[in-house]
Enzyme design. Structure first.
Site, PDB file in Angstrom:
ATOM      1  N   TYR A  84      72.620  18.574  50.369  1.00  0.00           N
ATOM      2  CA  TYR A  84      73.241  19.196  49.196  1.00  0.00           C
ATOM      3  C   TYR A  84      72.981  20.693  49.259  1.00  0.00           C
ATOM      4  O   TYR A  84      71.832  21.129  49.192  1.00  0.00           O
ATOM      5  CB  TYR A  84      72.609  18.577  47.939  1.00  0.00           C
ATOM      6  CG  TYR A  84      73.209  19.019  46.616  1.00  0.00           C
ATOM      7  CD1 TYR A  84      73.253  20.365  46.248  1.00  0.00           C
ATOM      8  CD2 TYR A  84      73.713  18.079  45.727  1.00  0.00           C
ATOM      9  CE1 TYR A  84      73.796  20.752  45.038  1.00  0.00           C
ATOM     10  CE2 TYR A  84      74.244  18.458  44.504  1.00  0.00           C
ATOM     11  CZ  TYR A  84      74.285  19.794  44.172  1.00  0.00           C
ATOM     12  OH  TYR A  84      74.809  20.179  42.967  1.00  0.00           O
ATOM     13  N   ASP A  93      68.183  23.911  35.468  1.00  0.00           N
ATOM     14  CA  ASP A  93      69.488  23.849  34.817  1.00  0.00           C
ATOM     15  C   ASP A  93      69.742  25.005  33.861  1.00  0.00           C
ATOM     16  O   ASP A  93      68.831  25.471  33.177  1.00  0.00           O
ATOM     17  CB  ASP A  93      69.621  22.531  34.044  1.00  0.00           C
ATOM     18  CG  ASP A  93      69.835  21.366  34.988  1.00  0.00           C
ATOM     19  OD1 ASP A  93      70.836  21.392  35.736  1.00  0.00           O
ATOM     20  OD2 ASP A  93      69.003  20.442  34.993  1.00  0.00           O
ATOM     21  N   GLU A 102      77.255  11.517  40.420  1.00  0.00           N
ATOM     22  CA  GLU A 102      75.842  11.821  40.176  1.00  0.00           C
ATOM     23  C   GLU A 102      75.528  11.535  38.721  1.00  0.00           C
ATOM     24  O   GLU A 102      76.161  12.095  37.824  1.00  0.00           O
ATOM     25  CB  GLU A 102      75.546  13.298  40.452  1.00  0.00           C
ATOM     26  CG  GLU A 102      75.533  13.649  41.917  1.00  0.00           C
ATOM     27  CD  GLU A 102      75.238  15.137  42.137  1.00  0.00           C
ATOM     28  OE1 GLU A 102      75.075  15.518  43.293  1.00  0.00           O
ATOM     29  OE2 GLU A 102      75.197  15.910  41.166  1.00  0.00           O
TER      30      GLU A 102
END
Lengths: 397, 259
Positions: free
Chosen positions: B172, B58, B47
């Site tokens: 995912y 994040d 990735e």
């Protein structure tokens, strides 16, 4: 062109990480139910009246009008609302909603500190835990508001990354929410972010316009010709505009922060740059570089120092229903000082941008035209900033 | 072979060891070398994270890496150049992992066409659910790039099926609430959640978010088709890890300490 809920023309939407999809969907459902719920509206109206101090006054300011060369200027006095700005209209609404959802912990972000103070007050009043994210740069320049939040039992979390202002505080609040959505409610302070926030915040702030329209009608027997409000995210402006949007003769003007220059990074005038993108959950006008990285912003006013704008304003701009102009730091300071001297009212630096545009506009008006300005907040919080301003020292001398 | 096919073939062949890097952290050349070191260490899907100024999904490790990469002047064009170099050295699937705005600045069709030319096989847009993906989704399918969607612990069951129907390659599973970062172990409800997801998903499931040890990775692999390790590698690069040590770190986390 989108026609689904949460869009205003091309603008708006729900651009969020998957982890927040379910919490946002639950909020959308709750808001759809409560928006027209009579009991909810009643409890909010009662809190706005008994606790917040609504209705706020509409004040004729003839000396200020004379000083700027306008025939008549009216101020909608959101500065007189409890905690010192329009923000409490929304904070009370959302905190009542959070209680209905069974959430005990409220997360908020704040720029100028006004939304943080309003949320801290609403939480204290309603028995909720309050955590406020605030950029460390804003903590420095709006120190009195930090103390006010803490006095009311809120925890103020400094945010150090980025420019350490409103945008960065929202980033951190969203991160907190995505980790704690089960017990926490995110009380967003402006008419931006993912659907349903723009609609919800605008709806809670529409009390400004509804109330003001009645007051203006009583006073003038007609709508004002020009309706001016400052626009950071845009909640005070959309709240005021909402009542006049269907009157094509009423000219709506949003005033952005022109900061100290015209280059990217020196201002927060999204409509002057006119580039579109996605930030904090919605598609709107965003200050950014050619690579889609969000640009730093600058304004003497922490509450206008934000690179994106609410999607309703984006649509009002795109369809030419409203006009958006920029006022720089110096013009805002001069207007603040002029209103203080002529009328004994100290405006917040944010609202001073709207006052300053009235000064620019006045010379071009017909003698019978009236300007209505939303005085969205009071300036007590800005004293630390004001004391460091050479421009103001000049005015004071 | 188009990107979707490349990802499908890889997942059919063996368990996915997915490594994440913030592209341009330490410069594009350093990212290239780090990627090659990870591939040597067993990473079989890579990735490439596009640095963004406001990475709301994040944690601090990847936030700092994004900042460094942006300070180095990393652009999407440079990342496509990196992908192109990697493609010439390796056949493993390359996935572009990005927030929406850097791609939006170029435009869906132009960005995805360029990604396909560079050898990108999949696209994961962190802050863009399929409901808003419109043009990007169509452009991905037109260019044979797999649109990859995320399932979170909060995703309702019927939505898992919906996401897996729209997605290609794999689903995912971001197995924790909150943001990316280095965490110990796995969430308590992992096995149960995974059973739900697998029952609803039409696609192989790959799990990430906070996986930072061989024990956690092995546990994940016992229940699904692959595991993603990100912040652990990004942190090691922040600490100026030697390339041979990075290869060893990948080996250790994916296959256990063989020494």
């Amino acid at each position: 062109m989108h026609h689904k809920p949460g869009f205003y023309g091309d603008f708006g939407g729900t651009y969020m990480p998957e982890v927040l999809f379910a919490p946002i969907q639950a909020l959308q459902q709750a808001w759809t139910q409560l928006k027209y719920d009579a009991a909810f509206k009643q409890s909010l109206d009662k809190a706005l009246k008994d606790y917040a101090g609504r209705p706020t006054a509409l004040t004729d300011v003839p000396q200020f009008a004379k000083a700027i060369g306008a025939s008549r200027v009216l101020l909608k006095r959101e500065d007189l609302l409890h905690t010192g700005a329009h923000k409490l209209n929304n904070a009370l609404g959302q905190c009542l909603l959070a209680k209905r959802l069974g959430k005990q912990r409220i997360i908020a972000e704040t720029g100028a500190g006004q939304h943080g103070v309003a949320t801290a007050a609403a939480c204290a009043r309603l028995g909720l835990t309050c955590v406020v994210y605030m950029g460390s740069e804003d903590i420095r320049r709006q120190a009195p508001n930090v103390l006010r939040m803490q006095l009311m039992g809120a925890t103020v979390m400094p945010v150090d990354h980025g420019a350490a202002t409103l945008k960065d505080a929202i980033n951190e609040a969203l991160r907190d929410w995505s980790a704690h959505f089960e017990e926490s409610y995110y009380c967003l302070g402006s008419a931006l972010g993912p659907h349903p926030y723009p609609d919800m915040v605008a709806s809670f702030q529409s009390v400004i316009g509804t109330e003001c329209q009645t007051q203006v009608q009583t006073l003038l027997g007609k709508n004002p010709d020009y309706i001016i409000a400052c626009v950071g995210g845009g909640s005070n402006a959309i709240g005021l505009f909402s009542a006049f949007i269907n009157d094509p003769k009423a000219k709506l003007i949003g005033v952005e922060a022109g900061g100290h220059g015209k280059r990217l990074g020196e201002h927060a005038a999204r409509f002057q740059a006119s580039t579109k993108g996605v930030l904090h959950g919605c598609y709107t006008y965003v200050l950014q570089d050619a690579h889609g990285q969000i640009a730093p912003t600058s304004s003497i006013s922490a509450g206008l120092d934000y690179p994106a704008v609410g999607p309703q304003h984006a649509e009002l701009y795109a369809n030419h229903r409203a006009t958006y102009v920029a006022i720089d730091d110096k013009q805002a300071l001069e207007a603040l000082s002029l209103l203080a001297k002529t009328e004994g009212i100290i405006a917040a630096l944010e609202s001073a941008h709207a006052l300053a545009y009235a000064r620019v506009l006045a010379p071009s008006l017909m003698p019978d035209q009236t300007i209505l300005i939303n005085l969205s907040g009071r300036g007590d919080k800005d004293l630390p900033t004001l004391m460091t301003q050479p421009a103001l020292t000049e005015v004071l001398s | 072979m188009n990107g979707i096919h490349r990802i499908e073939t890889q997942l059919a062949k063996q368990a996915a060891f997915v490594g994440y890097l913030t592209a341009g952290d330490g410069g594009i050349d350093r990212s290239f070398e780090a990627a090659m070191a990870l591939i040597q260490g067993g990473v079989n899907i890579l990735e490439l994270g596009v640095p963004f100024s406001d990475p709301i999904a994040d944690g601090p490790v990847i936030q700092r890496a994004a900042n460094r990469a942006l300070q180095q002047g990393t652009t999407l064009e440079a990342i496509f150049g990196l992908a192109h170099r990697l493609r010439q050295q390796s056949d493993i699937p390359l996935i572009l992992f990005s927030y929406l705005n850097p791609l939006l600045a170029i435009g869906a069709e132009k960005a995805i066409a360029a990604a396909a030319r560079a050898g990108i096989d999949g696209l994961l847009l962190v802050d863009c659910p399929p409901e808003e993906a419109g043009e990007f989704y169509d452009a991905c399918l037109n260019h044979g790039i797999a649109p990859i969607f995320v399932v979170a612990p909060s995703t309702p069951p019927e939505r898992i099926a919906y996401l897996s129907q729209l997605g290609r390659g794999f689903l995912y599973y971001a197995c924790r609430k909150g943001t990316t970062g280095i965490k110990a172990g796995l969430p308590e409800d992992f096995t149960q959640q995974m059973a739900y997801i697998k029952a609803k998903s039409h696609l192989p499931v790959v799990t990430g978010f906070g996986i930072a040890s061989f024990e956690a990775a092995a546990q994940v692999l016992a229940h699904c088709s692959g595991v993603v390790v990100g912040s652990l590698f990004v942190k090691a690069l922040e600490d100026n890890i030697e390339l041979t040590a990075l290869t060893q770190l990948a080996h250790t986390v994916f296959e256990g300490d063989r020494s």
